[in-house]
Design an enzyme around this catalytic site. Structure first.
Site, short mmCIF file in Angstrom:
data_model
loop_
_atom_site.label_atom_id
_atom_site.label_comp_id
_atom_site.label_asym_id
_atom_site.label_seq_id
_atom_site.Cartn_x
_atom_site.Cartn_y
_atom_site.Cartn_z
NE ARG A 90 4.08 1.26 1.24
CZ ARG A 90 3.79 0.99 -0.03
NH1 ARG A 90 4.01 1.90 -0.96
NH2 ARG A 90 3.28 -0.17 -0.37
CG HIS A 133 4.91 -5.37 -0.09
ND1 HIS A 133 3.97 -4.91 0.80
CD2 HIS A 133 4.66 -4.74 -1.27
CE1 HIS A 133 3.17 -4.04 0.19
NE2 HIS A 133 3.57 -3.92 -1.07
CD GLN A 180 1.82 -6.72 -4.02
OE1 GLN A 180 1.65 -5.54 -3.80
NE2 GLN A 180 1.14 -7.37 -4.95
CG ASP A 225 8.82 -4.98 -7.47
OD1 ASP A 225 8.16 -4.01 -7.93
OD2 ASP A 225 9.31 -4.97 -6.33
CB CYS A 274 3.75 -5.91 -6.57
SG CYS A 274 5.32 -5.06 -6.80
NE ARG A 283 -1.62 -5.44 -1.42
CZ ARG A 283 -0.79 -4.41 -1.26
NH1 ARG A 283 -0.18 -3.90 -2.31
NH2 ARG A 283 -0.51 -3.94 -0.05
N1 CP Z 1 2.04 -2.83 -4.73
C1 CP Z 1 2.01 -1.82 -3.84
O1 CP Z 1 2.29 -1.97 -2.63
O2 CP Z 1 1.66 -0.63 -4.39
P1 CP Z 1 1.75 0.79 -3.68
O3 CP Z 1 3.20 1.11 -3.49
O4 CP Z 1 1.09 1.75 -4.63
O5 CP Z 1 1.04 0.72 -2.36
N1 NVA Z 2 9.99 -3.11 -4.53
C1 NVA Z 2 9.11 -1.97 -4.61
C2 NVA Z 2 7.71 -2.38 -4.32
C3 NVA Z 2 6.69 -1.29 -4.37
C4 NVA Z 2 5.31 -1.77 -4.06
C5 NVA Z 2 9.59 -0.88 -3.65
O1 NVA Z 2 10.00 -1.21 -2.53
O2 NVA Z 2 9.56 0.29 -4.00
#
Ligand code: CP
Ligand code: NVA
Length: 303
Positions: A101, A128, A131, A223, A262, A289
């Site tokens: 990440r 993502h 997701q 989102d 999400c 997930r």
């Molecule tokens: N939706 C998602 O990726 O959640 P987190 O940021 O908590 O992993």
């Molecule tokens: N768009 C958000 C998604 C988190 C799961 C971010 O990047 O923070």
């Protein structure tokens, strides 16, 4: 040859369909493959916080008989303490797979380039994909089909939307997007998605007006307006997105659609407490997930 999952484009429509089928089986029998990844180890290399992605990957790995190392932003300091390519080369000598990440998409692409083991994107500023795969699984689970299904997405043209557009295009699901001007997905992403959608028969429509976008939709998806790493833009974004909230009034335009998000959700910003109402499927979406990631892990790590 090792396969990575950096964006949805790394998978064919057939591969996505296979992942959905396998995930469906694993959801029914979560421990049915409890030795499939015995002695396999996966590093979770996270530069940003996470609830769902981290926990679902960790539990998925345990259910499949494998082992996980969670490496928080403090441990590796990728790009700061040492370059991405050295992290990739070294970590891939210890483990069988990496979930990363990151802030910059270049970092996860670089990890994949220099790593000898599969790399999975657990969220970057651009995409993502995990997701999106579990989102489309949830859509199929709730609608019983992906044929003639229409999703509308209201809000920021961000990482989550980029991957959702691509997965919808690949699986033939129609998508109607409403973002403020200046927050649309890039022309390049829209073009790519449209090209794929032309082959699968899906439609992609982009609107300014969220009420227009949600008309006739089976699902309304949103989102956060301020993604991780965009905190400094908070004040401007709150103003720019103020008429893009998913609330009761917007949901009336969509006539009883399901609600997806999400998560994490910011109640009072992109969504109101409609997220707690009867049409919300966000917690099933979050649970899924884990089931879908098991299918991803089996495809990428099992012999
Ligand atoms: N939706 C998602 O990726 O959640 P987190 O940021 O908590 O992993
Ligand atoms: N768009 C958000 C998604 C988190 C799961 C971010 O990047 O923070």
């Amino acid at each position: 040859m090792k396969r990575d999952l950096i964006t949805i484009e790394d998978l064919s429509s057939k591969e996505i369909s296979d992942i959905l089928k396998l995930a469906h089986k694993l959801k029914k029998k979560p421990l049915s493959k409890k030795k499939a990844l015995k002695n396999k180890t996966m590093a979770l290399l996270f530069q940003k916080p996470s609830n769902r992605t981290r926990i679902s990957f960790e539990v998925a790995m345990v259910h499949l008989g494998g082992y996980v190392l969670y490496l928080s932003p403090r441990e590796i300091k990728m790009g700061e303490r040492e370059p991405v390519k050295d992290v990739a080369r070294v970590v891939s000598r210890y483990v069988d797979g990496i979930v990363a990440r990151v802030y910059s998409h270049q970092d996860v692409a670089g990890l994949a380039k220099y790593s000898d083991v599969p790399v999975i994107n657990g969220l970057s500023d651009l995409a993502h994909p995990c997701q999106a795969l579990s989102d489309i699984f949830t859509v199929k689970e709730k609608m019983k089909t992906l044929k003639n299904v229409t999703i509308s997405y209201v809000g920021d043209g961000n990482n989550v939307l980029n991957s959702l557009l691509m997965v919808c295009a690949k699986t033939g699901v129609n998508i109607r997007v409403a973002t403020p001007v200046g927050y649309r997905p890039s022309g390049e992403i829209l073009e790519k998605a449209e090209k794929i959608a032309n082959e699968t028969g899906a439609s992609i429509d982009v609107f300014n007006d969220p009420h227009e976008a949600v008309k006739g939709s089976d699902i309304v998806y949103t989102d956060v307006w301020i993604s991780m790493g965009q905190e400094e833009e908070r004040e401007k974004r709150l103003l720019d997105f103020s008429s893009y909230q998913v609330n009761e009034q917007l949901m009336r335009s969509s006539k009883d659609a399901f609600i997806m998000h999400c998560l994490p959700a910011h109640r009072g910003e992109e969504i109101t407490d409609v997220i707690d109402g009867k049409n919300s499927i966000v917690y099933d979406q979050a649970e899924n997930r884990m089931h879908v990631q098991k299918a991803i892990l089996l495809r990428m790590l099992a012999k």
